[in-house]
Scaffold this motif. Sequence first.
Motif, PDB file in Angstrom:
ATOM      1  N   ALA A  97     -30.254 -87.512  -3.874  1.00 34.31           N
ATOM      2  CA  ALA A  97     -29.035 -86.777  -3.268  1.00 34.31           C
ATOM      3  C   ALA A  97     -29.839 -85.225  -2.640  1.00 34.31           C
ATOM      4  O   ALA A  97     -30.699 -84.695  -3.186  1.00 34.31           O
ATOM      5  N   ILE A  98     -29.442 -85.048  -1.435  1.00 38.31           N
ATOM      6  CA  ILE A  98     -30.058 -83.827  -0.733  1.00 38.31           C
ATOM      7  C   ILE A  98     -28.923 -82.932  -0.336  1.00 38.31           C
ATOM      8  O   ILE A  98     -28.129 -83.322   0.716  1.00 38.31           O
ATOM      9  N   GLY A  99     -28.683 -81.896  -0.757  1.00 37.54           N
ATOM     10  CA  GLY A  99     -27.731 -80.842  -0.020  1.00 37.54           C
ATOM     11  C   GLY A  99     -28.619 -79.718   0.695  1.00 37.54           C
ATOM     12  O   GLY A  99     -29.019 -78.855   0.033  1.00 37.54           O
ATOM     13  N   ASN A 100     -27.951 -79.639   1.908  1.00 33.35           N
ATOM     14  CA  ASN A 100     -28.633 -78.538   2.795  1.00 33.35           C
ATOM     15  C   ASN A 100     -27.350 -77.502   2.858  1.00 33.35           C
ATOM     16  O   ASN A 100     -26.417 -77.717   3.638  1.00 33.35           O
ATOM     17  N   ALA A 101     -27.770 -76.315   2.191  1.00 33.03           N
ATOM     18  CA  ALA A 101     -26.768 -75.221   2.204  1.00 33.03           C
ATOM     19  C   ALA A 101     -25.460 -75.700   1.945  1.00 33.03           C
ATOM     20  O   ALA A 101     -24.571 -75.520   2.337  1.00 33.03           O
ATOM     21  N   PRO A 102     -25.286 -76.745   0.777  1.00 35.70           N
ATOM     22  CA  PRO A 102     -24.072 -77.283   0.308  1.00 35.70           C
ATOM     23  C   PRO A 102     -23.018 -76.393  -0.220  1.00 35.70           C
ATOM     24  O   PRO A 102     -23.418 -75.405  -1.197  1.00 35.70           O
ATOM     25  N   HIS A 103     -21.941 -76.715   0.150  1.00 35.00           N
ATOM     26  CA  HIS A 103     -20.984 -76.165  -0.347  1.00 35.00           C
ATOM     27  C   HIS A 103     -20.097 -76.819  -1.302  1.00 35.00           C
ATOM     28  O   HIS A 103     -19.686 -77.786  -0.912  1.00 35.00           O
ATOM     29  N   LEU A 104     -20.136 -76.790  -2.560  1.00 32.20           N
ATOM     30  CA  LEU A 104     -19.666 -77.474  -3.731  1.00 32.20           C
ATOM     31  C   LEU A 104     -18.511 -76.652  -4.484  1.00 32.20           C
ATOM     32  O   LEU A 104     -18.895 -75.800  -5.121  1.00 32.20           O
ATOM     33  N   PRO A 105     -17.308 -76.640  -4.416  1.00 31.90           N
ATOM     34  CA  PRO A 105     -16.301 -75.746  -4.729  1.00 31.90           C
ATOM     35  C   PRO A 105     -16.464 -75.373  -6.376  1.00 31.90           C
ATOM     36  O   PRO A 105     -16.069 -74.485  -6.719  1.00 31.90           O
ATOM     37  N   SER A 106     -16.760 -76.768  -7.107  1.00 30.36           N
ATOM     38  CA  SER A 106     -16.777 -76.467  -8.396  1.00 30.36           C
ATOM     39  C   SER A 106     -17.806 -75.497  -9.086  1.00 30.36           C
ATOM     40  O   SER A 106     -17.997 -75.084  -9.956  1.00 30.36           O
ATOM     41  N   GLY A 107     -18.894 -75.492  -8.152  1.00 29.79           N
ATOM     42  CA  GLY A 107     -20.153 -74.675  -8.532  1.00 29.79           C
ATOM     43  C   GLY A 107     -20.749 -75.392  -9.574  1.00 29.79           C
ATOM     44  O   GLY A 107     -21.700 -74.585 -10.289  1.00 29.79           O
ATOM     45  N   SER A 108     -20.709 -76.505 -10.055  1.00 27.57           N
ATOM     46  CA  SER A 108     -21.563 -77.039 -11.159  1.00 27.57           C
ATOM     47  C   SER A 108     -21.943 -78.163 -10.770  1.00 27.57           C
ATOM     48  O   SER A 108     -21.294 -79.501 -10.266  1.00 27.57           O
ATOM     49  N   LEU A 109     -23.132 -78.777 -11.551  1.00 21.76           N
ATOM     50  CA  LEU A 109     -23.700 -79.976 -11.346  1.00 21.76           C
ATOM     51  C   LEU A 109     -24.079 -80.430 -12.591  1.00 21.76           C
ATOM     52  O   LEU A 109     -25.041 -81.030 -12.969  1.00 21.76           O
ATOM     53  N   ALA A 110     -23.197 -80.128 -13.657  1.00 18.73           N
ATOM     54  CA  ALA A 110     -23.479 -80.197 -15.282  1.00 18.73           C
ATOM     55  C   ALA A 110     -23.594 -81.632 -15.579  1.00 18.73           C
ATOM     56  O   ALA A 110     -24.231 -81.992 -16.590  1.00 18.73           O
ATOM     57  N   THR A 111     -23.041 -82.580 -14.764  1.00 15.90           N
ATOM     58  CA  THR A 111     -22.915 -83.883 -15.090  1.00 15.90           C
ATOM     59  C   THR A 111     -23.802 -84.692 -13.888  1.00 15.90           C
ATOM     60  O   THR A 111     -23.911 -85.933 -13.948  1.00 15.90           O
ATOM     61  N   ASP A 112     -24.563 -84.026 -13.142  1.00 22.40           N
ATOM     62  CA  ASP A 112     -25.329 -84.776 -12.248  1.00 22.40           C
ATOM     63  C   ASP A 112     -26.588 -85.495 -12.789  1.00 22.40           C
ATOM     64  O   ASP A 112     -27.260 -84.793 -13.679  1.00 22.40           O
ATOM     65  N   ARG A 113     -26.535 -86.660 -12.566  1.00 32.48           N
ATOM     66  CA  ARG A 113     -27.918 -87.669 -13.132  1.00 32.48           C
ATOM     67  C   ARG A 113     -28.625 -88.259 -12.129  1.00 32.48           C
ATOM     68  O   ARG A 113     -29.818 -88.955 -12.219  1.00 32.48           O
ATOM     69  N   LEU A 150     -26.217 -72.863  -8.684  1.00 33.60           N
ATOM     70  CA  LEU A 150     -25.713 -74.441  -8.728  1.00 33.60           C
ATOM     71  C   LEU A 150     -27.249 -75.114  -9.222  1.00 33.60           C
ATOM     72  O   LEU A 150     -26.722 -76.043 -10.040  1.00 33.60           O
ATOM     73  N   TYR A 151     -28.081 -74.884  -8.848  1.00 30.76           N
ATOM     74  CA  TYR A 151     -29.300 -75.395  -9.203  1.00 30.76           C
ATOM     75  C   TYR A 151     -29.273 -75.320 -10.677  1.00 30.76           C
ATOM     76  O   TYR A 151     -29.735 -76.402 -11.186  1.00 30.76           O
ATOM     77  N   ASN A 152     -29.264 -74.186 -11.427  1.00 29.14           N
ATOM     78  CA  ASN A 152     -29.345 -73.869 -12.670  1.00 29.14           C
ATOM     79  C   ASN A 152     -28.235 -74.619 -13.582  1.00 29.14           C
ATOM     80  O   ASN A 152     -28.524 -74.899 -14.781  1.00 29.14           O
ATOM     81  N   SER A 153     -27.254 -75.205 -12.969  1.00 28.18           N
ATOM     82  CA  SER A 153     -26.197 -75.663 -13.765  1.00 28.18           C
ATOM     83  C   SER A 153     -26.640 -77.239 -13.813  1.00 28.18           C
ATOM     84  O   SER A 153     -26.030 -77.940 -14.766  1.00 28.18           O
ATOM     85  N   MET A 154     -27.591 -77.985 -13.147  1.00 31.73           N
ATOM     86  CA  MET A 154     -28.073 -79.233 -13.464  1.00 31.73           C
ATOM     87  C   MET A 154     -28.895 -79.481 -14.933  1.00 31.73           C
ATOM     88  O   MET A 154     -29.495 -78.422 -15.248  1.00 31.73           O
ATOM     89  N   PRO A 155     -28.538 -80.625 -15.264  1.00 28.33           N
ATOM     90  CA  PRO A 155     -28.951 -80.755 -16.932  1.00 28.33           C
ATOM     91  C   PRO A 155     -30.618 -80.786 -16.681  1.00 28.33           C
ATOM     92  O   PRO A 155     -31.182 -81.145 -15.620  1.00 28.33           O
ATOM     93  N   ALA A 156     -31.110 -80.557 -17.725  1.00 29.80           N
ATOM     94  CA  ALA A 156     -32.758 -80.481 -17.773  1.00 29.80           C
ATOM     95  C   ALA A 156     -33.417 -81.875 -17.714  1.00 29.80           C
ATOM     96  O   ALA A 156     -34.485 -81.772 -17.484  1.00 29.80           O
ATOM     97  N   THR A 157     -32.520 -83.026 -17.877  1.00 26.88           N
ATOM     98  CA  THR A 157     -33.060 -84.238 -17.803  1.00 26.88           C
ATOM     99  C   THR A 157     -33.114 -84.801 -16.494  1.00 26.88           C
ATOM    100  O   THR A 157     -33.539 -85.881 -16.091  1.00 26.88           O
ATOM    101  N   THR A 158     -32.448 -84.143 -15.405  1.00 22.44           N
ATOM    102  CA  THR A 158     -32.165 -84.637 -13.997  1.00 22.44           C
ATOM    103  C   THR A 158     -33.303 -84.136 -13.266  1.00 22.44           C
ATOM    104  O   THR A 158     -33.649 -82.791 -13.337  1.00 22.44           O
ATOM    105  N   GLU A 159     -33.873 -84.916 -12.586  1.00 22.39           N
ATOM    106  CA  GLU A 159     -34.836 -84.352 -11.639  1.00 22.39           C
ATOM    107  C   GLU A 159     -34.421 -83.689 -10.336  1.00 22.39           C
ATOM    108  O   GLU A 159     -33.303 -83.986  -9.964  1.00 22.39           O
ATOM    109  N   ARG A 160     -35.092 -82.337 -10.154  1.00 24.47           N
ATOM    110  CA  ARG A 160     -34.302 -81.518  -9.298  1.00 24.47           C
ATOM    111  C   ARG A 160     -35.358 -80.627  -8.340  1.00 24.47           C
ATOM    112  O   ARG A 160     -36.557 -80.468  -9.122  1.00 24.47           O
TER     113      ARG A 160
END
Length: 292
Positions: free
Chosen positions: A165-181, A203-213
Motif C-alpha cells: 500500500a502507498i499513501g501519498n499525503a494520505p488523509h486517514l481520519p482515524s489517524g491509526s494504522l495499529a492493525t495494518d499488516r 500515523l507512521y509510528n502507529s504501525m506495528p513493529a512487525t509491519t514493513e513500512r
Amino acid sequence: MAFAAVAATAVAGPASAAANPYERGPAPTAASIAATTGPFAVASVSVPRGNGFGGGVIYYPTSTSQGTFGGVAISPGLNGTWAGIAWLGPRLASQGFVIFGIETNNLNDSPASRGTQLLAALDFLTRSSSVRTRVDASRLAVAGHSMGGGGALSAALQRPSLQAAIGNAPHLPSGSLATDRVPTLIYAMQNDTLVTPSRLTSLYNSMPATTERAYIEVAGAGHNYIGQPSTTLARTMIPWLKIFVDNDARYSQFLCPLSNQSGISQYRNSCPLISTTTLSTGVDSTSGLAVR
C-alpha cells in the motif's frame, strides 16, 4: 552491515531470477528506476462507471512473454479525478505492472469509501476486465493521493492479503494504522499544510513493529505535488512495488539504504525491507536524514 548484505543479494542476477518467478524486466539501475519510460511497452483501456467504483483507465504491458504481472489500483484525492495524477499510469506500468487508475463514485467520497472502491476495482481487474489474464490475482497493491491515499490505507486495513500500500499525503481520519499488516509506504510533503508531516509521522509510528513500512518526506513539496510527473516519487515507488508485489530483492539496493537522497528531507524505514513471503526483522531505522 545488513544493508550491504541486502545490496549484494539484490545484484546477484541469474540465481535470484531462478529463485523468484515474479521478477519482471532486466536488472534495475539508478537510471532505470528514474526513467520516464521503463522496459515494457504499454497500452491502455478505459473502463466505464459501475462495478462499485466510478470507472477509470487500465494501463498494462503489451508483452505476455514473461507471464502475468502484479496489479495496482490507484485513487485520486478529494474533488480530483484520475486525469490529475494520470502520469503514474504509463510510468509505473512500463516497469512491469498492470495499473488501474480509478475514478471515484463521487468527488467527495470519504477515505473509507475510496478504500472499498479500490478493492472493488482490483476485483474487477482480476475477474472481469479485458486484461484479467495478464494479472496475477495473488499480487495486488493499492495507492492513492490525499483522500485517495487514505483510501489506500483503509483498503490495506480491510484486506491484509494485499502485497503493498502507498499513501501519498494520505488523509486517514482515524489517524491509526495499529492493525495494518500490509507493507506500507507513506509520503509526506514538507510544506503540506493540509496533511502535515507531523500528522503523518504519528500515523507512521502507529504501525506495528512487525509491519514493513517506510516514510518519505519530499523536500519543499506541497499537498498537490503528485499532480506533476516526479522522478523523486517514481524512483521510490517503483522499488517499493517491486520488492513487495514482485518479491524482487534486486530493488532493495535503492531503499536500504536510500541510494539517492536528493529531494528527500526525511526517510524512515524498517530495513531490510523484505517481501511478506519471507520473515522481516521489523527494526526501524533511518538513512542519515533528519528525523522528527
